[in-house]
Design a protein around this motif. Sequence first.
Motif, mmCIF file in Angstrom:
data_model
loop_
_atom_site.group_PDB
_atom_site.id
_atom_site.type_symbol
_atom_site.label_atom_id
_atom_site.label_comp_id
_atom_site.label_asym_id
_atom_site.label_seq_id
_atom_site.Cartn_x
_atom_site.Cartn_y
_atom_site.Cartn_z
ATOM 1 N N ARG A 60 6.433 -7.476 -5.717
ATOM 2 C CA ARG A 60 7.598 -6.893 -5.214
ATOM 3 C C ARG A 60 8.603 -7.904 -5.165
ATOM 4 O O ARG A 60 8.365 -9.054 -4.607
ATOM 5 C CB ARG A 60 7.335 -6.475 -3.795
ATOM 6 N N TRP A 85 0.790 -1.206 0.070
ATOM 7 C CA TRP A 85 -0.030 -0.098 -0.002
ATOM 8 C C TRP A 85 0.897 1.173 0.038
ATOM 9 O O TRP A 85 0.558 2.118 -0.710
ATOM 10 C CB TRP A 85 -0.940 0.118 1.405
ATOM 11 N N LYS A 114 -3.585 -0.834 -9.558
ATOM 12 C CA LYS A 114 -2.523 -1.330 -8.778
ATOM 13 C C LYS A 114 -2.407 -2.814 -8.348
ATOM 14 O O LYS A 114 -1.500 -3.200 -7.510
ATOM 15 C CB LYS A 114 -1.798 -0.346 -7.919
ATOM 16 N N GLU A 150 3.214 6.353 -5.629
ATOM 17 C CA GLU A 150 2.793 6.481 -7.100
ATOM 18 C C GLU A 150 1.743 7.769 -7.102
ATOM 19 O O GLU A 150 1.802 8.472 -7.932
ATOM 20 C CB GLU A 150 2.356 5.446 -7.554
ATOM 21 N N LYS A 175 0.414 -6.107 -7.481
ATOM 22 C CA LYS A 175 1.693 -5.701 -8.031
ATOM 23 C C LYS A 175 2.650 -6.316 -7.542
ATOM 24 O O LYS A 175 2.655 -6.729 -6.237
ATOM 25 C CB LYS A 175 1.821 -4.313 -7.826
ATOM 26 N N GLU A 188 -6.453 3.495 -1.971
ATOM 27 C CA GLU A 188 -5.880 4.752 -1.872
ATOM 28 C C GLU A 188 -5.680 5.342 -0.766
ATOM 29 O O GLU A 188 -4.622 6.130 -0.537
ATOM 30 C CB GLU A 188 -6.590 5.471 -3.111
ATOM 31 N N GLU A 239 3.491 1.727 -1.696
ATOM 32 C CA GLU A 239 4.171 1.778 -2.923
ATOM 33 C C GLU A 239 2.948 2.468 -3.653
ATOM 34 O O GLU A 239 3.458 3.234 -4.585
ATOM 35 C CB GLU A 239 4.585 0.582 -3.621
ATOM 36 N N GLN A 240 1.996 2.023 -3.362
ATOM 37 C CA GLN A 240 0.753 2.726 -3.827
ATOM 38 C C GLN A 240 0.656 4.088 -3.566
ATOM 39 O O GLN A 240 0.421 4.894 -4.396
ATOM 40 C CB GLN A 240 -0.466 1.880 -3.847
ATOM 41 N N MET A 273 -8.941 -1.734 -8.826
ATOM 42 C CA MET A 273 -7.831 -0.900 -8.617
ATOM 43 C C MET A 273 -6.763 -1.109 -9.471
ATOM 44 O O MET A 273 -6.512 -2.377 -9.702
ATOM 45 C CB MET A 273 -7.387 -1.091 -6.902
#
Lengths: 286, 159, 110
Positions: free
Chosen positions: C8, A82, C3, A88, C6, A155, A84-85, C1
């Motif tokens: 890692r 989260w 993202k 961005e 994703k 988000e 990393e989101q 969503m």
Amino acid sequence: MTFKTIAIALAVGSLAGGAALVASYGSSAADKSGIPYRDGEYETVEAPEGSPLSELISGYYFRTPETRELQDDDFMNPAFIWMEQGAELWSTVEGEAGESCASCHEDVEASMKGVGASYPKYHEASGKLINLEQRINLCRTESMQAEPWKWESDELLGMTAYVRHQSKGMPVNVSIEGPAAPFFEKGKDFYYQRRGQLDMACATCHEVNYGMYIRADLLSQGQSNGFPTYRLKWQKLGSLHRRFRGCNRQVRAVPYANGSDEYVNLELYLAWRGQGLPVETPAVRQ
Amino acid sequence: MTTPVTAPAITRRHFMITVAAGSAAAAWLAAAPARADKAMVDEAMKALIGDATPADGAEIIRLDLPQIAENGNTVPLGVSIDSPMTEDTYVKDVHVFADGNPRPDVISFHFTPKSGLAEASTRMRLAQTQNIVAVAEMSDGKVYMTQAEVKVTIGGCGG
Amino acid sequence: MAKKHKPRVKAPKTASPGEVMEIKTLISHEMESGQRKDRKTGELIPRQIINRFECKYNGETVFSADMHPAISANPYMAFYVKAGESGELEFLWHDDNGDVYSHSQKLEVA
């Protein structure tokens, strides 16, 4: 000690594995539990003036080695998905104004350092107390002219964690004076109010009985310095208000809404109870 | 619905009484879910290793597990086996089963000589206190098995 | 969503020949077990998990795992790979719905 043991026995009595926990609690110091609080190997912070607590202890020290390991390693900590989101989104342009967070605040490390440690704060324009999630959404609706993010959305969680993470290691430092004072008092009243079918207040567990077991769960001081937190139970990052709702439901009370005035006031009072504890966002808890 | 009280009225005595009552209620409410048993583990194992009878692998397979897991949703699991990991001698597979979950299969790790080490870790879900069974298949056809118990904390507010 | 899912990956960019490298991976995924019921409708939520993970080294599978619903949400995997020749490490996550999420990175062996 006898009194404490009785309480523990009662608290874990219904659990099959409980007997072992009770036995090890009262046994010699040579048997280490791996839980720093129980082993007497934890750090404390001096309580602020007027605090009912003799010392402040982060919830980190009430957790097992396996849970703490997840928090200690930024790679293993799933909250960083989260985070990393959030990173961005920081520079993602959204809304009518054609701006991103970075348009105004530029470098997050410089502009957000210490910010997360100081919320909730009095917001003059609305005459209300607001928390970090609400501050972020105000930026979106007012400056960016974008839609607010939904509470508990990936988000909003990601951005809240990302902003608060810039204060990691800094002491929690909220203002409870001036215009914040009445909100602080309301938060304090909430904290000591018994509620629900179990007729329990926040203080019942987290002030009077921290360090004891409630059934199989070791009670902490209920500090907020690690939120938003990745909870193993949730299997995702979650807000402090989600935790409040969980606590309220546990005592069989009707929870308030995420972002409600009641919870924002409580958030301020709780932050003050941990005034001086290092920010750990994003922490990992059970 | 709520009863205003002053701070000093919140006592340990009050806590003990309410918690004892609350846990009794919670225990009653927690209906037992369907779960695997030894027969289901045997069946799942047979599907993967056929009719081979595993030898005792207690000295061969190292299982890295907590004795007590704070929450069953995320329990660390590690397996490792000493092996030269050459084309001639290597660990092929390690299958992991849990005998108290709704289904016994957890994970199968597949190694190759190019893995370098027969060691891997992940995180798993355990519905309750139960045995974790690991079965290793070697390149020479030998099969070993070991197991360990993990206690899963259920109850309180973390469960 | 956007993202979602994703990956890692924490893997070395350089290694010496024969070096055994530790690799850690994590991917965001709910790992819906197929055992949970929808609180409102009472109906079973269909299973959707990542059922297979693979690590390829210059196109050859060097480590893989078959995963079941008992693997935690946001699955984590740590394992080892022995450095041979310079090239590419590729990581693949296979979803029940047929999607494959991937990440690749260069490895220099010297």
